[in-house]
Scaffold this motif. Structure first.
Motif, PDB file in Angstrom:
ATOM      1  N   GLU A 129     -19.853  26.555  30.720  1.00  0.00           N
ATOM      2  CA  GLU A 129     -19.704  27.522  29.861  1.00  0.00           C
ATOM      3  C   GLU A 129     -19.527  26.384  28.242  1.00  0.00           C
ATOM      4  O   GLU A 129     -20.239  27.898  27.614  1.00  0.00           O
ATOM      5  N   ARG A 130     -18.831  26.067  28.596  1.00  0.00           N
ATOM      6  CA  ARG A 130     -17.706  25.184  27.167  1.00  0.00           C
ATOM      7  C   ARG A 130     -19.073  24.646  26.124  1.00  0.00           C
ATOM      8  O   ARG A 130     -19.699  24.140  25.517  1.00  0.00           O
ATOM      9  N   LEU A 131     -19.925  23.806  27.339  1.00  0.00           N
ATOM     10  CA  LEU A 131     -20.431  22.637  27.063  1.00  0.00           C
ATOM     11  C   LEU A 131     -22.066  23.667  26.833  1.00  0.00           C
ATOM     12  O   LEU A 131     -22.769  23.258  25.374  1.00  0.00           O
ATOM     13  N   VAL A 132     -22.568  25.157  27.312  1.00  0.00           N
ATOM     14  CA  VAL A 132     -23.563  25.671  26.785  1.00  0.00           C
ATOM     15  C   VAL A 132     -23.141  26.279  25.798  1.00  0.00           C
ATOM     16  O   VAL A 132     -23.705  26.382  24.902  1.00  0.00           O
ATOM     17  N   SER A 133     -22.162  26.894  24.712  1.00  0.00           N
ATOM     18  CA  SER A 133     -21.749  27.226  23.844  1.00  0.00           C
ATOM     19  C   SER A 133     -21.379  26.090  22.584  1.00  0.00           C
ATOM     20  O   SER A 133     -22.029  25.849  21.643  1.00  0.00           O
ATOM     21  N   ALA A 134     -21.125  25.227  23.338  1.00  0.00           N
ATOM     22  CA  ALA A 134     -21.695  23.874  22.604  1.00  0.00           C
ATOM     23  C   ALA A 134     -22.980  23.471  21.814  1.00  0.00           C
ATOM     24  O   ALA A 134     -22.566  23.066  20.774  1.00  0.00           O
ATOM     25  N   LEU A 135     -23.317  23.422  22.545  1.00  0.00           N
ATOM     26  CA  LEU A 135     -24.677  23.379  22.673  1.00  0.00           C
ATOM     27  C   LEU A 135     -25.518  24.029  21.723  1.00  0.00           C
ATOM     28  O   LEU A 135     -26.480  23.945  21.004  1.00  0.00           O
ATOM     29  N   CYS A 136     -25.227  25.836  22.158  1.00  0.00           N
ATOM     30  CA  CYS A 136     -25.995  26.637  20.639  1.00  0.00           C
ATOM     31  C   CYS A 136     -25.406  25.954  19.377  1.00  0.00           C
ATOM     32  O   CYS A 136     -26.103  26.803  18.634  1.00  0.00           O
ATOM     33  N   VAL A 137     -25.127  25.861  19.014  1.00  0.00           N
ATOM     34  CA  VAL A 137     -24.096  25.540  18.107  1.00  0.00           C
ATOM     35  C   VAL A 137     -25.637  24.346  17.528  1.00  0.00           C
ATOM     36  O   VAL A 137     -25.595  23.825  16.025  1.00  0.00           O
ATOM     37  N   LEU A 138     -25.859  22.849  18.539  1.00  0.00           N
ATOM     38  CA  LEU A 138     -26.886  21.810  17.828  1.00  0.00           C
ATOM     39  C   LEU A 138     -28.036  22.355  18.203  1.00  0.00           C
ATOM     40  O   LEU A 138     -28.915  21.586  17.813  1.00  0.00           O
ATOM     41  N   ILE A 139     -28.041  23.578  19.100  1.00  0.00           N
ATOM     42  CA  ILE A 139     -29.479  23.622  19.221  1.00  0.00           C
ATOM     43  C   ILE A 139     -30.090  25.021  18.683  1.00  0.00           C
ATOM     44  O   ILE A 139     -30.101  26.137  18.810  1.00  0.00           O
ATOM     45  N   GLY A 140     -31.103  24.887  17.567  1.00  0.00           N
ATOM     46  CA  GLY A 140     -31.756  26.472  17.177  1.00  0.00           C
ATOM     47  C   GLY A 140     -31.831  25.924  15.944  1.00  0.00           C
ATOM     48  O   GLY A 140     -31.503  25.292  15.089  1.00  0.00           O
ATOM     49  N   TRP A 141     -32.292  27.439  15.077  1.00  0.00           N
ATOM     50  CA  TRP A 141     -32.294  27.413  13.342  1.00  0.00           C
ATOM     51  C   TRP A 141     -31.470  26.924  12.927  1.00  0.00           C
ATOM     52  O   TRP A 141     -31.586  26.113  11.524  1.00  0.00           O
ATOM     53  N   GLU A 142     -30.506  27.305  13.458  1.00  0.00           N
ATOM     54  CA  GLU A 142     -29.027  27.164  11.928  1.00  0.00           C
ATOM     55  C   GLU A 142     -28.186  25.319  12.114  1.00  0.00           C
ATOM     56  O   GLU A 142     -28.576  25.172  10.714  1.00  0.00           O
ATOM     57  N   PRO A 143     -28.308  24.556  12.994  1.00  0.00           N
ATOM     58  CA  PRO A 143     -28.467  23.276  12.509  1.00  0.00           C
ATOM     59  C   PRO A 143     -30.062  23.014  11.649  1.00  0.00           C
ATOM     60  O   PRO A 143     -30.082  21.936  10.540  1.00  0.00           O
ATOM     61  N   ILE A 144     -30.803  23.647  12.207  1.00  0.00           N
ATOM     62  CA  ILE A 144     -31.936  22.674  11.052  1.00  0.00           C
ATOM     63  C   ILE A 144     -32.363  22.954  10.152  1.00  0.00           C
ATOM     64  O   ILE A 144     -32.418  21.763   9.359  1.00  0.00           O
ATOM     65  N   ILE A 145     -31.632  24.017   9.667  1.00  0.00           N
ATOM     66  CA  ILE A 145     -31.435  24.954   8.313  1.00  0.00           C
ATOM     67  C   ILE A 145     -30.584  24.194   7.487  1.00  0.00           C
ATOM     68  O   ILE A 145     -30.694  23.609   6.593  1.00  0.00           O
ATOM     69  N   ALA A 146     -29.624  23.409   8.086  1.00  0.00           N
ATOM     70  CA  ALA A 146     -28.595  23.129   7.843  1.00  0.00           C
ATOM     71  C   ALA A 146     -28.908  21.141   6.988  1.00  0.00           C
ATOM     72  O   ALA A 146     -28.507  20.927   6.072  1.00  0.00           O
ATOM     73  N   LEU A 147     -29.423  21.272   8.092  1.00  0.00           N
ATOM     74  CA  LEU A 147     -30.196  19.810   7.436  1.00  0.00           C
ATOM     75  C   LEU A 147     -30.741  19.464   7.054  1.00  0.00           C
ATOM     76  O   LEU A 147     -31.424  18.638   5.808  1.00  0.00           O
ATOM     77  N   HIS A 148     -31.624  20.025   6.745  1.00  0.00           N
ATOM     78  CA  HIS A 148     -33.157  20.513   5.625  1.00  0.00           C
ATOM     79  C   HIS A 148     -32.151  20.779   4.478  1.00  0.00           C
ATOM     80  O   HIS A 148     -32.985  20.089   2.950  1.00  0.00           O
ATOM     81  N   ASP A 149     -31.154  21.552   4.485  1.00  0.00           N
ATOM     82  CA  ASP A 149     -30.314  22.308   3.104  1.00  0.00           C
ATOM     83  C   ASP A 149     -29.850  21.384   2.557  1.00  0.00           C
ATOM     84  O   ASP A 149     -29.436  21.059   1.104  1.00  0.00           O
ATOM     85  N   VAL A 150     -29.088  21.230   3.495  1.00  0.00           N
ATOM     86  CA  VAL A 150     -27.247  20.148   3.303  1.00  0.00           C
ATOM     87  C   VAL A 150     -27.509  19.433   2.801  1.00  0.00           C
ATOM     88  O   VAL A 150     -27.013  18.184   1.799  1.00  0.00           O
ATOM     89  N   ARG A 151     -28.249  18.687   4.059  1.00  0.00           N
ATOM     90  CA  ARG A 151     -28.178  16.922   4.025  1.00  0.00           C
ATOM     91  C   ARG A 151     -29.958  16.704   3.535  1.00  0.00           C
ATOM     92  O   ARG A 151     -30.237  15.340   3.133  1.00  0.00           O
ATOM     93  N   CYS A 152     -30.764  17.470   2.812  1.00  0.00           N
ATOM     94  CA  CYS A 152     -32.099  17.059   2.607  1.00  0.00           C
ATOM     95  C   CYS A 152     -32.974  16.355   3.543  1.00  0.00           C
ATOM     96  O   CYS A 152     -33.057  15.248   3.177  1.00  0.00           O
ATOM     97  N   LEU A 153     -33.217  16.170   4.774  1.00  0.00           N
ATOM     98  CA  LEU A 153     -33.222  15.433   5.564  1.00  0.00           C
ATOM     99  C   LEU A 153     -34.582  15.678   6.206  1.00  0.00           C
ATOM    100  O   LEU A 153     -35.127  17.278   6.112  1.00  0.00           O
ATOM    101  N   ASN A 154     -35.766  15.457   6.297  1.00  0.00           N
ATOM    102  CA  ASN A 154     -37.320  15.285   6.670  1.00  0.00           C
ATOM    103  C   ASN A 154     -37.049  15.624   7.999  1.00  0.00           C
ATOM    104  O   ASN A 154     -35.858  15.532   8.878  1.00  0.00           O
ATOM    105  N   GLN A 155     -37.682  16.306   8.637  1.00  0.00           N
ATOM    106  CA  GLN A 155     -38.366  16.529  10.330  1.00  0.00           C
ATOM    107  C   GLN A 155     -37.714  15.901  11.056  1.00  0.00           C
ATOM    108  O   GLN A 155     -37.417  15.422  11.731  1.00  0.00           O
ATOM    109  N   LYS A 156     -38.032  14.593  10.888  1.00  0.00           N
ATOM    110  CA  LYS A 156     -37.836  13.119  11.957  1.00  0.00           C
ATOM    111  C   LYS A 156     -36.037  12.818  11.833  1.00  0.00           C
ATOM    112  O   LYS A 156     -35.776  12.408  13.143  1.00  0.00           O
ATOM    113  N   GLN A 157     -36.306  12.577  10.742  1.00  0.00           N
ATOM    114  CA  GLN A 157     -34.094  12.604  10.374  1.00  0.00           C
ATOM    115  C   GLN A 157     -33.808  13.745  11.092  1.00  0.00           C
ATOM    116  O   GLN A 157     -32.812  13.179  11.946  1.00  0.00           O
ATOM    117  N   THR A 158     -33.977  15.103  11.131  1.00  0.00           N
ATOM    118  CA  THR A 158     -33.514  16.116  11.539  1.00  0.00           C
ATOM    119  C   THR A 158     -33.193  15.875  13.160  1.00  0.00           C
ATOM    120  O   THR A 158     -32.337  16.398  13.514  1.00  0.00           O
TER     121      THR A 158
END
Length: 232
Positions: free
Chosen positions: A167-196
């Motif tokens: 359960e802890r592993l599933v919760s940790a991966l919820c932070v790393l998989i989905g819209w939120e991390p993708i948007i954060a890397l686009h907006d905060v780190r200005c990464l392109n799609q491949k870099q993200t």
């Protein structure tokens, strides 16, 4: 009347499902029924009303509004559901590796590729859920499908981890998989799609591999199936 042989051994009753797990599963089923009904109505090309959706999902309007406070939020969720059905579900059905880290990386990259065509919907959905009212008691605002995807990708790791570790592993991966991390890397780190995609693939692999390394440090009993089922 047939006589009951009281001495005959009776089959053991199945263990009762924990109350919390049962409630979460029921809420997930209700949410899925609402989304599926909306997708079917939208397939005809029209924009359904909340009353039409409630009738198709066989729920009351009150229940419908508990899960989706606005029609806009429900329509966006259903649109994303229709898109993922043709993309992410295909990836999940095609797993060939039994390596949990590899499977999770494939899921992460598939979501990255899918996000490039629907980023505007993801941003809108996050805005609506963040600004909206509280969800149905104990239910998720969004993302129950995400949890199901992650659990499916991690299936080979389940026997290697305790229920709490899984359960802890599933919760940790919820932070790393989905819209939120993708948007954060686009907006905060200005990464392109491949870099993200590369950064998130690196991150999910690192988390899964660390969890598996820690699990091998001590002998374990055969794992019981995690009691709390995931939600999207």
């Amino acid at each position: 009347m047939a006589r009951v042989n009281k001495n005959r051994p009776q089959p053991p009753a199945p263990p009762p499902e924990p109350a919390s797990s049962g409630r979460v599963a029921q809420r997930n089923r209700t949410r899925a029924a609402i989304i599926d009904a909306t997708m079917q109505l939208m397939a005809g090309g029209a924009t359904p009303s909340m009353s039409e959706i409630a009738a198709a999902a066989q729920v009351s309007r009150r229940t419908l509004y508990m899960y989706f406070p606005t029609l806009e939020q429900l329509l966006i969720t259903a649109t994303l559901g229709a898109l993922t059905r043709d993309t992410i579900d295909h990836v999940l059905a095609g797993f060939t590796s039994h390596d949990p880290a590899q499977r999770v990386e494939e899921l992460s990259r598939a979501l990255g590729a899918y996000s490039s065509q629907s980023m505007h919907l993801g941003r809108a959905l996050i805005r609506l859920t963040v600004e909206g009212t509280e969800p149905a008691a104990g239910g998720p605002r969004r993302g129950y499908r995400r949890v199901q995807w992650i659990e499916h990708a991690l299936a080979p790791a389940r026997p290697l981890l305790s229920a709490d570790e899984f359960e802890r592993l599933v919760s940790a991966l919820c932070v790393l998989i989905g819209w939120e991390p993708i948007i954060a890397l686009h907006d905060v780190r200005c990464l392109n799609q491949k870099q993200t995609d590369d950064v998130l693939a690196f991150a999910v692999r690192a988390v899964v591999e660390k969890a598996l390394r820690e699990a091998t440090k001590q002998p374990r009993q055969p794992n019981q199936r995690a009691s709390r089922r995931g939600q999207s």
